[in-house]
Motif scaffolding. Sequence first.
Motif, PDB file in Angstrom:
ATOM      1  N   TYR A  82       0.842  -1.186   0.000  1.00 27.03           N
ATOM      2  CA  TYR A  82       0.000   0.000   0.000  1.00 27.03           C
ATOM      3  C   TYR A  82       0.879   1.238   0.000  1.00 27.03           C
ATOM      4  N   ASP A  83       0.280   2.337  -0.345  1.00 26.27           N
ATOM      5  CA  ASP A  83       1.039   3.589  -0.379  1.00 26.27           C
ATOM      6  C   ASP A  83       0.758   4.404   0.863  1.00 26.27           C
ATOM      7  N   GLU A  84       1.814   4.970   1.364  1.00 25.12           N
ATOM      8  CA  GLU A  84       1.685   5.804   2.548  1.00 25.12           C
ATOM      9  C   GLU A  84       2.281   7.158   2.158  1.00 25.12           C
ATOM     10  N   GLY A  85       1.414   8.064   1.728  1.00 23.41           N
ATOM     11  CA  GLY A  85       1.931   9.291   1.145  1.00 23.41           C
ATOM     12  C   GLY A  85       2.625   8.949  -0.163  1.00 23.41           C
ATOM     13  N   VAL A  90       5.167  -2.134   2.533  1.00 27.50           N
ATOM     14  CA  VAL A  90       4.752  -3.521   2.408  1.00 27.50           C
ATOM     15  C   VAL A  90       4.644  -4.091   3.801  1.00 27.50           C
ATOM     16  N   SER A  91       3.574  -4.781   4.065  1.00 35.43           N
ATOM     17  CA  SER A  91       3.521  -5.470   5.343  1.00 35.43           C
ATOM     18  C   SER A  91       3.153  -6.929   5.129  1.00 35.43           C
ATOM     19  N   TYR A  92       3.471  -7.710   6.121  1.00 37.41           N
ATOM     20  CA  TYR A  92       3.252  -9.149   6.053  1.00 37.41           C
ATOM     21  C   TYR A  92       2.387  -9.563   7.230  1.00 37.41           C
ATOM     22  N   GLU A  93       1.526 -10.526   6.978  1.00 35.25           N
ATOM     23  CA  GLU A  93       0.740 -11.075   8.079  1.00 35.25           C
ATOM     24  C   GLU A  93       0.420 -12.535   7.802  1.00 35.25           C
TER      25      GLU A  93
END
Lengths: 132, 132
Positions: A82-85, A90-93
Amino acid sequence: MQEDIRQKVKERIQSGDFDCAKELTMSMFMGKHKLFILWELRKGNPIHFNEFTRLIPNVSRKVLTNQLNELIQDNMIKKKDYDEGNVKRVSYELTQTGKTIMPILEAMYQWGENRIEELKISPNYQTNSSEN
Amino acid sequence: MQEDIRQKVKERIQSGDFDCAKELTMSMFMGKHKLFILWELRKGNPIHFNEFTRLIPNVSRKVLTNQLNELIQDNMIKKKDYDEGNVKRVSYELTQTGKTIMPILEAMYQWGENRIEELKISPNYQTNSSEN
DNA sequence: CAGAATCCCCTTCGATACTG
DNA sequence: CAGTATCGAAGGGGATTCTG
């Protein structure tokens, strides 16, 4: 070597040889940092790539990438971009399947704790096999 | 590499760093044939060295010796020497500690079986499982 | 920030031959 | 029968550098 077993298990399963259940399970978390990664994710909170590089002492990004990718291939974790600004993050779960393996990790944690207590009391844990 | 983790866990524990319970547990059965060896011994029947060479496809005696010795060092299995007529024989069996790890192996077996069933249905290692 | 690509090292495995 | 010794090969891991 770990990769070797992991690949072989895959090949066996894909060729219809399903007699390797334990090995399949082991190949899910065998790898230098996989146990650590899965354990950190167990509470459900997603973790960013660079968070892992901070959480895990002395991981190179290459190795981390490798471990994460294998866990993704094995459907244990999943990735969210996802974009943050302006910054790509990238995140993992854990996946649903990944969550199902947690009881085993917890059992491993518990067994290890107990074993460590035993070893504190009678440290018959030889570093060398020269004794008999 | 497995050996690497196994050695490192040993060192950490011996130097008072007990924060590696899962890793300790994993190092008990990480190794090319250790899961197989432990699993074969689970019923309590001792097994001879050469029986293992027959049970395990394509083990060299060197590797088998190595795996068995590490399991002995880790106090998972023990050795019994005895004479049978003129012939020296050796058999291996689980220790008490070794027996305590069997529930984990059984959980691994069960998880693997379930996972294999899932893979038979949707045989892609990646994806699905109803993305949140 | 999150990787991908290289190069090198080190361990571990495998095959073979030898021993008590 | 139950190992040991030795050599070679393979593959995973580490450090570094480059990219979008």
